[in-house]
Design a protein around this motif. Structure first.
Motif, PDB file in Angstrom:
ATOM      1  N   LYS A  14       0.500  -1.107   0.115  1.00 14.66           N
ATOM      2  CA  LYS A  14       0.444   0.129  -0.293  1.00 14.66           C
ATOM      3  C   LYS A  14       0.833   1.313  -0.218  1.00 14.66           C
ATOM      4  CE  LYS A  14      -3.962  -1.657   2.670  1.00 14.66           C
ATOM      5  NZ  LYS A  14      -5.309  -1.539   3.393  1.00 14.66           N
ATOM      6  N   MET A  15       2.079   1.224   0.637  1.00 14.75           N
ATOM      7  CA  MET A  15       3.008   2.650   0.840  1.00 14.75           C
ATOM      8  C   MET A  15       3.802   2.886  -0.412  1.00 14.75           C
ATOM      9  SD  MET A  15       6.105   3.416   3.424  1.00 14.75           S
ATOM     10  CE  MET A  15       4.747   3.002   4.585  1.00 14.75           C
ATOM     11  N   ILE A  16       3.843   1.718  -0.931  1.00 15.13           N
ATOM     12  CA  ILE A  16       4.922   1.659  -2.900  1.00 15.13           C
ATOM     13  C   ILE A  16       3.667   2.520  -3.676  1.00 15.13           C
ATOM     14  CG2 ILE A  16       5.802   0.621  -4.111  1.00 15.13           C
ATOM     15  CD1 ILE A  16       7.148  -1.343  -2.157  1.00 15.13           C
ATOM     16  N   ALA A  17       2.432   1.849  -3.525  1.00 14.94           N
ATOM     17  CA  ALA A  17       1.699   2.268  -4.149  1.00 14.94           C
ATOM     18  C   ALA A  17       1.074   3.512  -4.015  1.00 14.94           C
ATOM     19  CB  ALA A  17       0.262   1.128  -4.107  1.00 14.94           C
ATOM     20  N   ALA A  18       1.454   3.730  -3.000  1.00 18.71           N
ATOM     21  CA  ALA A  18       0.697   5.097  -2.542  1.00 18.71           C
ATOM     22  C   ALA A  18       1.563   6.732  -3.288  1.00 18.71           C
ATOM     23  CB  ALA A  18       0.584   5.373  -1.238  1.00 18.71           C
ATOM     24  N   HIS A  19       3.316   6.143  -2.621  1.00 16.84           N
ATOM     25  CA  HIS A  19       3.495   6.761  -3.087  1.00 16.84           C
ATOM     26  C   HIS A  19       4.120   7.081  -4.942  1.00 16.84           C
ATOM     27  CE1 HIS A  19       6.619   8.161  -0.117  1.00 16.84           C
ATOM     28  NE2 HIS A  19       6.264   7.435   0.167  1.00 16.84           N
ATOM     29  N   CYS A  20       3.920   5.892  -5.803  1.00 18.13           N
ATOM     30  CA  CYS A  20       3.420   5.705  -6.921  1.00 18.13           C
ATOM     31  C   CYS A  20       2.220   6.557  -7.824  1.00 18.13           C
ATOM     32  CB  CYS A  20       3.705   4.442  -7.182  1.00 18.13           C
ATOM     33  SG  CYS A  20       5.482   3.792  -6.975  1.00 18.13           S
ATOM     34  N   ARG A  21       1.485   6.607  -6.820  1.00 20.37           N
ATOM     35  CA  ARG A  21       0.204   7.427  -7.130  1.00 20.37           C
ATOM     36  C   ARG A  21       0.520   8.326  -7.466  1.00 20.37           C
ATOM     37  NH1 ARG A  21      -2.638   3.024  -4.708  1.00 20.37           N
ATOM     38  NH2 ARG A  21      -3.226   4.649  -2.716  1.00 20.37           N
ATOM     39  N   GLY A  56       2.795  -5.164  -8.735  1.00 22.83           N
ATOM     40  CA  GLY A  56       2.746  -4.413  -9.577  1.00 22.83           C
ATOM     41  C   GLY A  56       4.139  -2.984 -10.108  1.00 22.83           C
ATOM     42  N   ILE A  57       4.411  -2.928  -9.116  1.00 26.50           N
ATOM     43  CA  ILE A  57       5.318  -1.478  -9.414  1.00 26.50           C
ATOM     44  C   ILE A  57       7.017  -1.543  -8.965  1.00 26.50           C
ATOM     45  CG2 ILE A  57       5.481   0.741  -7.747  1.00 26.50           C
ATOM     46  CD1 ILE A  57       2.828   0.184  -6.710  1.00 26.50           C
ATOM     47  N   THR A  58       7.277  -1.397 -10.316  1.00 25.26           N
ATOM     48  CA  THR A  58       8.908  -1.743 -10.281  1.00 25.26           C
ATOM     49  C   THR A  58       9.786  -0.750  -9.343  1.00 25.26           C
ATOM     50  OG1 THR A  58       8.878  -2.202 -12.545  1.00 25.26           O
ATOM     51  CG2 THR A  58      10.711  -1.374 -12.002  1.00 25.26           C
ATOM     52  N   VAL A  59      10.270  -1.394  -8.821  1.00 32.28           N
ATOM     53  CA  VAL A  59      11.445  -0.807  -7.049  1.00 32.28           C
ATOM     54  C   VAL A  59      12.412  -1.124  -7.729  1.00 32.28           C
ATOM     55  CG1 VAL A  59       9.754  -0.032  -6.166  1.00 32.28           C
ATOM     56  CG2 VAL A  59      10.986  -2.452  -5.502  1.00 32.28           C
ATOM     57  N   ARG A  60      14.131  -0.531  -6.987  1.00 37.72           N
ATOM     58  CA  ARG A  60      15.249  -0.946  -7.123  1.00 37.72           C
ATOM     59  C   ARG A  60      15.199  -1.167  -5.678  1.00 37.72           C
ATOM     60  NH1 ARG A  60      13.642   0.840 -10.668  1.00 37.72           N
ATOM     61  NH2 ARG A  60      13.591   3.611 -11.042  1.00 37.72           N
ATOM     62  N   LEU A  61      16.360  -2.463  -5.140  1.00 38.86           N
ATOM     63  CA  LEU A  61      16.832  -2.402  -4.434  1.00 38.86           C
ATOM     64  C   LEU A  61      18.407  -2.557  -3.780  1.00 38.86           C
ATOM     65  CD1 LEU A  61      15.539  -6.356  -3.756  1.00 38.86           C
ATOM     66  CD2 LEU A  61      14.646  -3.755  -3.271  1.00 38.86           C
ATOM     67  N   PHE A  62      19.541  -1.894  -2.748  1.00 42.99           N
ATOM     68  CA  PHE A  62      20.017  -1.128  -2.956  1.00 42.99           C
ATOM     69  C   PHE A  62      20.829  -1.521  -1.652  1.00 42.99           C
ATOM     70  CE2 PHE A  62      23.487   1.776  -2.119  1.00 42.99           C
ATOM     71  CZ  PHE A  62      24.199   2.125  -3.554  1.00 42.99           C
TER      72      PHE A  62
END
Length: 193
Positions: A14-21, A56-62
């Motif tokens: 939900k947090m990742i999706a909220a930032h992307c929206r 469903g959201i592309t993120v990067r791991l570092f």
């Protein structure tokens, strides 16, 4: 178009999706076990950033290793690839340290969790007085300090907040009466500390 910095937390879809929206960027230090993909990357020997899809959201791991402790940290972000350098990620993440010191100032130094009053009105008065003192001290420090504003440098200096706050509380009557020379004394203390 803002960037939110998070300390270790359980990342949620939900947090990742909220930032992307909202069209915002985020940089989160991931807690172990938050997602299977994050845990697998944490345990891997790879030092290269990778791209994964979460909800469903592309993120990067570092991955970054703390030079002092040798401890690994995994960061999850939606920042562009060109931003993913070890130095930049560490400098960005260091910016959120001010949140930690500010929280420490309120809880430890100013004892905000310890009320003297039992009524709602009394507690509100204590809250307002505490925030006024904290903000007054921070404003005076910001006015006098040049290096204080450069938090992305590898090393920066800032005055001793506890010392400044204690001075303000002992000289509060002079400050409120606008006694001549009181602010000059305060600025000298800030510079010395």
């Amino acid at each position: 178009h803002s960037l939110a910095l998070y300390d270790r937390l359980y990342i949620s879809e939900k947090m990742i999706a909220a930032h992307c929206r909202a069209g915002n960027f985020f940089l989160m230090r991931a807690k172990r076990g938050s997602f299977k993909l994050v845990e697998a990357y944490y345990q891997s020997h790879s030092q290269k950033p990778i791209t994964v899809i979460i909800a469903g959201i592309t993120v990067r791991l570092f991955k970054a290793i703390n030079p002092r402790t040798g401890k690994k940290d995994v960061f999850v972000t939606n920042l562009p690839w060109r931003w993913l350098s070890k130095g930049l990620i560490q400098r960005l993440y260091r910016c959120r340290w001010e949140c930690e010191t500010s929280f420490k100032d309120v809880v430890d130094t100013m004892k905000m969790e310890q009320w003297h009053s039992k009524s709602l009105n009394g507690i509100l008065q204590e809250l307002y007085a505490t925030f006024w003192l904290k903000n007054f001290a921070r404003i005076q420090i910001a006015k006098k300090s040049k290096k204080y504003k450069i938090t992305m440098c590898d090393q920066y200096q800032k005055p001793n907040f506890k010392l400044v706050l204690n001075w303000i509380t002992t000289k509060l009557k002079k400050l409120l009466n606008r006694s001549i020379g009181t602010l000059r004394e305060l600025r000298k203390l800030i510079k010395l500390s």
